[in-house]
Enzyme design. Structure first.
Site, PDB file in Angstrom:
ATOM      1  N   ASP A  58      11.502  32.580  19.515  1.00 13.13           N
ATOM      2  CA  ASP A  58      11.930  32.383  18.042  1.00 13.13           C
ATOM      3  C   ASP A  58      12.586  30.864  18.855  1.00 13.13           C
ATOM      4  O   ASP A  58      13.207  30.773  19.206  1.00 13.13           O
ATOM      5  CB  ASP A  58      12.286  32.723  17.066  1.00 13.13           C
ATOM      6  CG  ASP A  58      11.818  31.651  15.972  1.00 13.13           C
ATOM      7  OD1 ASP A  58      10.454  31.376  15.578  1.00 13.13           O
ATOM      8  OD2 ASP A  58      12.761  30.888  15.078  1.00 13.13           O
ATOM      9  N   GLU A  98       7.933  30.133  21.911  1.00 11.44           N
ATOM     10  CA  GLU A  98       7.101  29.040  20.482  1.00 11.44           C
ATOM     11  C   GLU A  98       8.312  27.659  20.677  1.00 11.44           C
ATOM     12  O   GLU A  98       9.453  27.608  20.786  1.00 11.44           O
ATOM     13  CB  GLU A  98       7.768  29.820  19.671  1.00 11.44           C
ATOM     14  CG  GLU A  98       7.115  28.707  18.346  1.00 11.44           C
ATOM     15  CD  GLU A  98       7.934  29.343  17.192  1.00 11.44           C
ATOM     16  OE1 GLU A  98       7.101  28.864  16.052  1.00 11.44           O
ATOM     17  OE2 GLU A  98       9.039  29.636  16.979  1.00 11.44           O
TER      18      GLU A  98
END
Length: 539
Positions: free
Chosen positions: A200, A265
């Site tokens: 993330d 990401e």
């Protein structure tokens, strides 16, 4: 699967809160996911990506971790995780888990200790800064969730950095002890047999140590920024050069295990996101692949998709892309691009056919295989912090996070026997798994995944784009033993293409080929097989 299984894989994202609730508390759990794994395997996916399952106060639905090495009781136990992993591997599925390393929960023991004073053992584990002489925050950085990215802590007389909620303090990766501690938490899961990580906010690990303020974002005529965050050119609070060194340490750790995959990401918008993807996947010492929000926004033009793919080809010739149209943070694609759709099913099929034809790794989000639509929610039904704060200007992310629909007429569409944490509404129940017949969207996804795996051109062919006017997207993918050309009509209006050269229609959706005349109805698409060169023009 062979080494580097991820290179042409289809990764299926599971949002654990919303996939299957087996204990009746209204929130999905690991046992429920395990029970439903055959659905994913039968679809033909290669890998399951689980959004966070770690112990958390759930202020940001698990993206606020209070213990990196424990499963949150909401989802089950470590034993339940081990059972899920064993079942998945038995079905031929890999499993990766979200790792949220840039920040923790304010309930994490590290932060609880760090905030007490300026001299404790973890005093420098988070990003702390003195106030300006007038008491203001140290710079102008904004949080994604509104307001300054700084929160004052009276016990230290300092501010701490939070790029997201105030309850999500950012770790200080400039401290080598933090880096070692974070790597140890990753090792914990790799030792249990995990197949990799979805990282993330992978470009948020380091910040500018000088804490320089960001300049304003370049002016965009006729565009009103709806987030304070977007009003700045965020060059000092993320995407620092030191990020690359950490990724190399993380890659060195994963390389000690067998065939691990990491996908990062990239939290960035516009052309810069493709540039970052290139740097982060360059060579064989950083990420295996990266993805951005480049295809997760409202833009639906041939030029846009082409620029994303060609931009990656140019900016990351050694890298490997991961493309997806939906995830847990954006409105579902069928609804997001509805203005371009003849119907919801036509858009679902068109976008599936596009995605499966793209070079790289493919990600699909739970329910996407049903042609699922965004859920319309009322304010009292919301749980997402940005929506609760800025409603109705911000609708939030709850609409794409509502529970998976399994059986149309069962309570809560088969998701839970209790009251679900988000409602299952009739439009979503109508697209339940048990309503997907042999001509349904789910059958189409299954066929397309199988076609991608069986096709050398679709699984490993190189991409060359063909110049056609909007709204036509066309490209050829070539492998030594197969050549395919793909044509997609991204509008509701019929389009005609002249095909010069010997070609056959190997797949047509709302499309016909008669001689040289290829007719694409609204949202139509065509896969053309050919041995020699062909040319595409418009009349």
């Amino acid at each position: 699967m062979s080494q580097e299984w991820w290179r042409s894989a289809v990764v299926y994202q599971v949002y654990p809160r919303s996939y299957q609730d087996d204990d009746g508390d209204g929130v999905g759990d690991l046992r429920g996911i395990t029970r439903r794994l055959p659905h994913i395997a039968d679809l033909g996916a290669d890998c399951v990506w689980l959004s966070p399952i770690f112990q958390s106060p759930q202020k940001d639905m698990g993206y606020d971790v209070s213990d990196y090495c424990a499963v949150d009781p909401l989802f089950g136990t470590l034993e339940d995780f081990d059972s899920l992993l064993q079942t998945a591997h038995g079905l031929g599925l890999k499993v990766i888990v979200d790792q949220v390393l840039s920040h923790t929960s304010d309930q994490h023991p590290w932060f609880k200790q760090s905030r007490t004073d300026r001299s404790n053992d973890k005093a420098d584990w988070y990003v702390w800064a003195d106030p300006l002489p007038d008491g203001a925050p140290p710079n102008n950085w904004h949080s994604h969730f509104g307001g300054p990215a700084w929160e004052f802590e009276p016990r230290r007389g300092q501010y701490y950095l939070h790029n997201f909620l105030t309850s999500q303090p950012d770790l200080n990766f400039h401290n080598p002890q933090v880096v070692e501690a974070v790597l140890e938490t990753c090792k914990f899961w790799l030792d249990r047999g995990l197949d990799g990580f979805r990282l993330d906010t992978v470009n948020y690990y380091f910040h500018d140590p000088s804490l320089r303020s960001n300049p304003p974002a370049p002016a965009q005529p006729h565009v009103m920024a709806t987030e304070l965050y977007d009003m700045q050119d965020n060059i000092h609070n993320k995407t620092q050069p030191e990020n690359l060194g950490f990724l190399e340490k993380l890659r060195a750790l994963t390389d000690r295990y067998d065939d691990i995959m990491m996908v990062g990401e990239v939290g960035e918008k516009g052309p810069r996101s493709i540039e970052i993807m290139g740097r982060y996947t360059e060579g064989r010492s950083r990420l295996h692949m990266a993805y951005s929000f480049a295809m997760l926004g409202p833009e639906f033009t041939a030029a846009h998709f082409r620029s994303c793919i060609e931009g990656f080809q140019t900016g990351a010739p050694e890298g490997h892309p991961y493309w997806s149209f939906s995830n847990h943070d954006v409105p579902r694609q069928v609804s997001r691009w509805a203005e371009h759709a003849v119907s919801e099913d036509a858009m679902a099929r068109l976008t599936c056919a596009m995605l499966m034809a793209f070079e790289g790794t493919i990600g699909i989000y739970q329910g996407e295989e049903l042609g699922q639509t965004e859920t319309e929610l009322e304010y009292h039904e919301l749980t997402d912090p940005p929506a609760l704060r800025f409603w109705p200007a911000v609708k939030g992310r709850d609409g794409c996070r509502t529970p998976m629909a399994w059986e149309k007429d069962a309570p809560n569409a088969g998701f839970s026997s209790g009251t679900p944490w988000l409602p299952v509404k009739p439009p979503q129940a109508a697209r339940a798994v048990d309503q997907q017949g042999p001509e349904g969207v789910m059958a189409f996804y299954k066929d397309m995944i199988a076609r991608r795996k069986a096709s050398p051109a679709m699984s490993r062919g190189k991409t060359t784009f063909i110049d056609l006017p909007e709204p036509l997207l066309a490209f050829t993918r070539s492998a030594p033993d197969e050549r395919l050309t793909f044509v997609f009509n991204l509008s509701k209006t019929p389009q005609e293409v002249v095909v010069s050269g010997a070609a056959g229609l190997t797949l047509g959706g709302r499309a016909t080929l008669e001689g040289e005349r290829l007719v694409l109805q609204g949202n139509g698409f065509a896969y053309l097989g050919h041995d020699g060169d062909i040319a595409l023009t418009t009349p």
